[in-house]
Design a protein around this motif. Structure first.
Motif, PDB file in Angstrom:
ATOM      1  N   THR A 139       0.833  -1.203   0.000  1.00 50.94           N
ATOM      2  CA  THR A 139       0.000   0.000   0.000  1.00 50.94           C
ATOM      3  C   THR A 139       0.872   1.259   0.000  1.00 50.94           C
ATOM      4  OG1 THR A 139      -0.286  -0.517   2.360  1.00 50.94           O
ATOM      5  CG2 THR A 139      -2.143  -0.958   0.941  1.00 50.94           C
ATOM      6  N   VAL A 140       2.172   1.043  -0.273  1.00 49.82           N
ATOM      7  CA  VAL A 140       3.124   2.120  -0.588  1.00 49.82           C
ATOM      8  C   VAL A 140       4.096   1.505  -1.599  1.00 49.82           C
ATOM      9  CG1 VAL A 140       3.041   3.157   1.737  1.00 49.82           C
ATOM     10  CG2 VAL A 140       4.844   1.499   1.211  1.00 49.82           C
ATOM     11  N   TYR A 141       4.908   2.347  -2.255  1.00 56.30           N
ATOM     12  CA  TYR A 141       6.012   1.793  -3.049  1.00 56.30           C
ATOM     13  C   TYR A 141       7.100   1.376  -2.074  1.00 56.30           C
ATOM     14  CZ  TYR A 141       3.917   2.788  -7.492  1.00 56.30           C
ATOM     15  OH  TYR A 141       3.065   2.747  -8.567  1.00 56.30           O
ATOM     16  N   PRO A 142       7.565   0.133  -2.144  1.00 59.75           N
ATOM     17  CA  PRO A 142       8.490  -0.355  -1.122  1.00 59.75           C
ATOM     18  C   PRO A 142       9.825   0.390  -1.128  1.00 59.75           C
ATOM     19  CG  PRO A 142       8.321  -1.927  -2.927  1.00 59.75           C
ATOM     20  CD  PRO A 142       7.277  -0.888  -3.168  1.00 59.75           C
ATOM     21  N   GLY A 143      10.467   0.399   0.011  1.00 58.32           N
ATOM     22  CA  GLY A 143      11.784   1.030   0.144  1.00 58.32           C
ATOM     23  C   GLY A 143      11.975   1.707   1.490  1.00 58.32           C
ATOM     24  N   PHE A 144      10.909   2.287   1.996  1.00 52.60           N
ATOM     25  CA  PHE A 144      11.050   3.051   3.243  1.00 52.60           C
ATOM     26  C   PHE A 144       9.826   2.867   4.133  1.00 52.60           C
ATOM     27  CE2 PHE A 144      13.486   5.063  -0.073  1.00 52.60           C
ATOM     28  CZ  PHE A 144      14.730   5.204   0.532  1.00 52.60           C
ATOM     29  N   GLY A 145      10.080   2.899   5.441  1.00 51.52           N
ATOM     30  CA  GLY A 145       8.976   2.939   6.393  1.00 51.52           C
ATOM     31  C   GLY A 145       8.451   4.370   6.466  1.00 51.52           C
ATOM     32  N   GLY A 146       7.322   4.532   7.130  1.00 51.58           N
ATOM     33  CA  GLY A 146       6.804   5.876   7.392  1.00 51.58           C
ATOM     34  C   GLY A 146       6.184   6.582   6.211  1.00 51.58           C
ATOM     35  N   GLN A 147       5.868   5.841   5.146  1.00 50.78           N
ATOM     36  CA  GLN A 147       5.236   6.494   3.995  1.00 50.78           C
ATOM     37  C   GLN A 147       3.716   6.520   4.161  1.00 50.78           C
ATOM     38  OE1 GLN A 147       7.091   5.614  -0.011  1.00 50.78           O
ATOM     39  NE2 GLN A 147       7.662   3.734   1.050  1.00 50.78           N
ATOM     40  N   LYS A 148       3.094   7.304   3.294  1.00 49.63           N
ATOM     41  CA  LYS A 148       1.639   7.475   3.379  1.00 49.63           C
ATOM     42  C   LYS A 148       0.917   6.349   2.631  1.00 49.63           C
ATOM     43  CE  LYS A 148      -1.828  11.060   2.663  1.00 49.63           C
ATOM     44  NZ  LYS A 148      -2.672  10.190   1.835  1.00 49.63           N
TER      45      LYS A 148
END
Ligand code: DX5
Ligand code: ZN
Length: 219
Positions: A139-148
């Motif tokens: 439910t986000v583009y993978p790579g980082f935590g804390g995304q919307k």
């Protein structure tokens, strides 16, 4: 309906004390531990690999839900299985032959997951639904935590759940990225039964893991 399970992502934990963080997650009621493996190539971020996972294995008996964001993934699958992964989830874009990689994971006696990026269509996995244990819907583009959280992906969760029911299949539907107290209910109603959460579990309510895990399940 399947029991709702929470798979906290240790990406939001304190990496200098990962063993203790995992123990605290177990005490807080986590159902499994989500381990984000990134290679700085398939995704623009770099995290941990098999030696760290192996050293964390002794801190809990909870299943390790290992999300491999690495490419090419196939030749590394065995290393993660031996390091202590229980569920191994791969991205279809990261392997030349999805079925070969699925079978490889199954032959290693691990549960197999396929992850769909926001722009990866359901049809990519349609032929493999009978073979897999889990679909990880990003439910986000993978790579980082804390995304919307991307609300437009809710329809995809619903569509997967519909296909699952029509075909009378039993795979888990896991969601990953930006899951919080206001969208957990939405994804559960759409059909998700495993919720990954990093930021919400570790940062809300001054890091009260138990309360955050419970709230994600109940809201
Ligand atoms: C994103 C990772 C997620 C992420 C979740 O690339 O796959 O597992 O760590 O973290 P939050 O809950 O902060 O979005
Ligand atoms: Zn993940």
């Amino acid at each position: 309906m399947k029991k709702i399970q929470i798979s906290p992502s240790i990406l939001a934990a304190d990496f200098s004390i990962l063993g203790q963080e995992i123990k605290k997650l177990e005490q807080g009621g986590a159902d499994m531990i989500h381990v984000d493996v990134m290679d700085g190539h398939f995704v623009p971020n770099l995290t941990i690999g098999p030696p760290v996972i192996k050293s964390l294995r002794k801190y809990t008996n909870l299943p390790f839900d290992v999300h491999l964001m690495i490419s090419p993934v196939h030749k590394y699958i065995k290393d993660y299985a031996e390091a202590g992964a229980d569920i191994i989830t791969i991205h279809p874009e990261a392997t030349k032959n999805i079925l070969d990689s699925i079978n490889h994971i199954k032959n290693l006696k691990k549960k197999v997951g396929i992850s769909l990026n926001p722009n990866t269509e359901i049809k990519t996995v349609l032929n493999y639904l009978e073979q897999i244990d889990l679909i990880l819907v990003m439910t986000v583009y993978p790579g980082f935590g804390g995304q919307k959280f991307m609300p437009e992906i809710v329809k995809k969760i619903k569509d997967i759940n519909k296909i699952k029911k029509e075909k009378n299949l039993n795979f888990d539907i896991e969601v990953d990225g930006g899951i919080n107290f206001s969208n957990s209910k939405i994804v559960i109603e759409a059909g998700a039964n495993i919720l990954v959460s990093g930021t919400t579990v570790f940062k809300e309510n001054n890091g009260n893991l138990k309360k955050n895990i419970e709230t994600l399940k109940l809201t």
